[in-house]
Design an enzyme around this catalytic site. Sequence first.
Site, PDB file in Angstrom:
ATOM      1  CB  SER A 146     -13.798 -46.699 -23.044  1.00  0.00           C
ATOM      2  OG  SER A 146     -14.622 -45.578 -23.309  1.00  0.00           O
ATOM      3  CE1 TYR A 159     -18.505 -49.770 -24.142  1.00  0.00           C
ATOM      4  CE2 TYR A 159     -18.483 -47.452 -23.514  1.00  0.00           C
ATOM      5  CZ  TYR A 159     -17.917 -48.516 -24.200  1.00  0.00           C
ATOM      6  OH  TYR A 159     -16.759 -48.331 -24.928  1.00  0.00           O
TER       7      TYR A 159
END
Length: 260
Positions: A146, A159
Amino acid sequence: MSLTGTNRVAVVTGASAGIGYSTAIGLARAGFRLAVGARREDKLSALVDELARITGEKPFAAPLDVTDKASVDAFVQGVVEHYGQVNVLVNNAGKALGVDYIDERANEEDWEVMLDTNVLGLLRMTKRLVPYLVESGDGHIINLGSTAGHEAYAGGGVYCATKFAVRAITGSLRQELLGKPVRITSIDPGMVETEFSVVRYHGDTSRAAQVYEGLRPLNSEDVADCIVFAATRPAHVNIDNMILKSIDQAAAKRFARKGQ
């Protein structure tokens, strides 16, 4: 010359929806034989039907919870018994939970689930399949990272930490498997409109919808296209890392929204 999927087996985790679903479809259209796993068996059955329609062959499909060692072992054993080989592993299973700051309000259970799924789950699948990927003579590990693995932001500390970890693991694997016939790739998308935000906000669909208001995010097919592209490059070509964002996103918290 690009590769085709003919006689090559691709494993996709978290395949029942979103990027995993679209990746399985894209790889099937490129000629790969698929082994797909996910926790939600009802949604997985819909994917099985679509893959069978595309390829004329029923894929290997089984429940898979990457946070459960027994589930991972059973899934991998099933894949190997079914196909006898594995050429590509797409470590797609992952999630974000909450936007808690790291203080007394934070939900530690969310932390544990993200770390167990995004980091340990990826490691479990990779550990068990590396020998088969090497043995294939044409292996490829594709990790779903990501932009959060490149840029931290408030409310995303854990995260982001998991995606920084994916980036580090990918880099380590590239060095550890150097000289062996296994390519290592990280595909790192920015905002993608899938179930991601619904899961992040624990089922609050109205709050999730606000994330995408006034802009055009990536969709799961956009990311799948990049995965299939990486998987079909010539065997000597390794796409180390690919970062992709919507034209409306410049950074983690910087967007061009209509009316703003």
